[in-house]
Design a protein around this motif. Sequence first.
Motif, PDB file in Angstrom:
ATOM      1  N   GLU A 166      40.123  64.214  69.657  1.00 58.60           N
ATOM      2  CA  GLU A 166      39.378  65.467  69.715  1.00 58.60           C
ATOM      3  C   GLU A 166      39.954  66.238  70.874  1.00 58.60           C
ATOM      4  N   ALA A 179      42.844  68.070  69.062  1.00 64.38           N
ATOM      5  CA  ALA A 179      42.218  69.147  68.038  1.00 64.38           C
ATOM      6  C   ALA A 179      41.729  70.386  68.890  1.00 64.38           C
ATOM      7  N   GLU A 180      41.029  70.222  70.324  1.00 63.18           N
ATOM      8  CA  GLU A 180      40.744  71.414  70.979  1.00 63.18           C
ATOM      9  C   GLU A 180      42.095  71.981  71.436  1.00 63.18           C
ATOM     10  N   VAL A 232      45.098  72.372  69.658  1.00 63.04           N
ATOM     11  CA  VAL A 232      45.500  72.878  68.637  1.00 63.04           C
ATOM     12  C   VAL A 232      44.436  74.243  68.379  1.00 63.04           C
ATOM     13  N   ARG A 233      43.284  74.313  68.568  1.00 60.04           N
ATOM     14  CA  ARG A 233      42.529  75.197  68.163  1.00 60.04           C
ATOM     15  C   ARG A 233      42.744  76.432  69.265  1.00 60.04           C
ATOM     16  N   SER A 234      42.692  76.061  70.421  1.00 53.49           N
ATOM     17  CA  SER A 234      43.107  77.079  71.587  1.00 53.49           C
ATOM     18  C   SER A 234      44.426  77.650  71.577  1.00 53.49           C
ATOM     19  N   GLY A 235      45.356  77.138  70.749  1.00 54.99           N
ATOM     20  CA  GLY A 235      46.709  77.742  70.733  1.00 54.99           C
ATOM     21  C   GLY A 235      47.796  77.197  71.800  1.00 54.99           C
ATOM     22  N   ALA A 241      49.907  75.119  65.933  1.00 49.77           N
ATOM     23  CA  ALA A 241      48.931  74.918  65.007  1.00 49.77           C
ATOM     24  C   ALA A 241      49.108  73.848  63.915  1.00 49.77           C
ATOM     25  N   ASP A 278      49.286  67.331  63.909  1.00 47.31           N
ATOM     26  CA  ASP A 278      47.942  66.703  63.473  1.00 47.31           C
ATOM     27  C   ASP A 278      47.481  65.747  64.502  1.00 47.31           C
ATOM     28  N   PRO A 279      46.205  66.300  64.966  1.00 45.74           N
ATOM     29  CA  PRO A 279      45.408  65.439  65.884  1.00 45.74           C
ATOM     30  C   PRO A 279      45.551  64.122  66.085  1.00 45.74           C
TER      31      PRO A 279
END
Length: 198
Positions: free
Chosen positions: A133, A136-137, A139-142, A146, A149-150
């Motif tokens: 998790e 994944a955060e 990755v989403r925040s840059g 991108a 794979d979390p």
Amino acid sequence: MASHSQRTVIVTAAVDRFHAKGYHGTSVNDIAVAAGVPRGSFYNHFASKEELAAIVLQQYGQTRRLEELSDPAVAPLERLHRYFEFLRDEQVEHHFTRGCLFGNFGSEMADHSEVLRGGVEHCLGRWRAALTEVLAEAVRSGAVRAGLDPESAALFILCAWEGALVAARCGRSDEAFSTFFRVVFGSLLQPGQDNAPL
């Protein structure tokens, strides 16, 4: 001593003894002595050492501070870095002698106790989910590329950490931890182009 308090004292003592001496290296008598209770009191609360060890895994899991990985007030990668610093400092405090109880039980008991194998698997699963998790955060925040794979990265980092613990214990040195931080945070978790499959 009240029954509930006595049970708690036994579990607390067992966490310490199992962590210091391993499952096979710890006897019921060792735990009773550490808890300051009569040996017979052990069986008033637990049917077996195996049953207690399963509870110990849960108790130890509660000390892993997984909730800190989901703190929205801290940026994801900083949160992750701080978390592994906490784990590293814990090992240094014990002079590289204890490792992770999940890993210890997993390597010692996975082939001999389905109860403990399943318990370790469950605890590692929760740990991996928390790492997934926060990654994944990131990755989403840059903060990281991108294409990362979390879930796969979480498993890799978890395995790398457990391996670093073994190396640190064998070498009585923090060299493996320094390498872990350098590779994970200096190479794997970097922003930029997707030039790696993980």
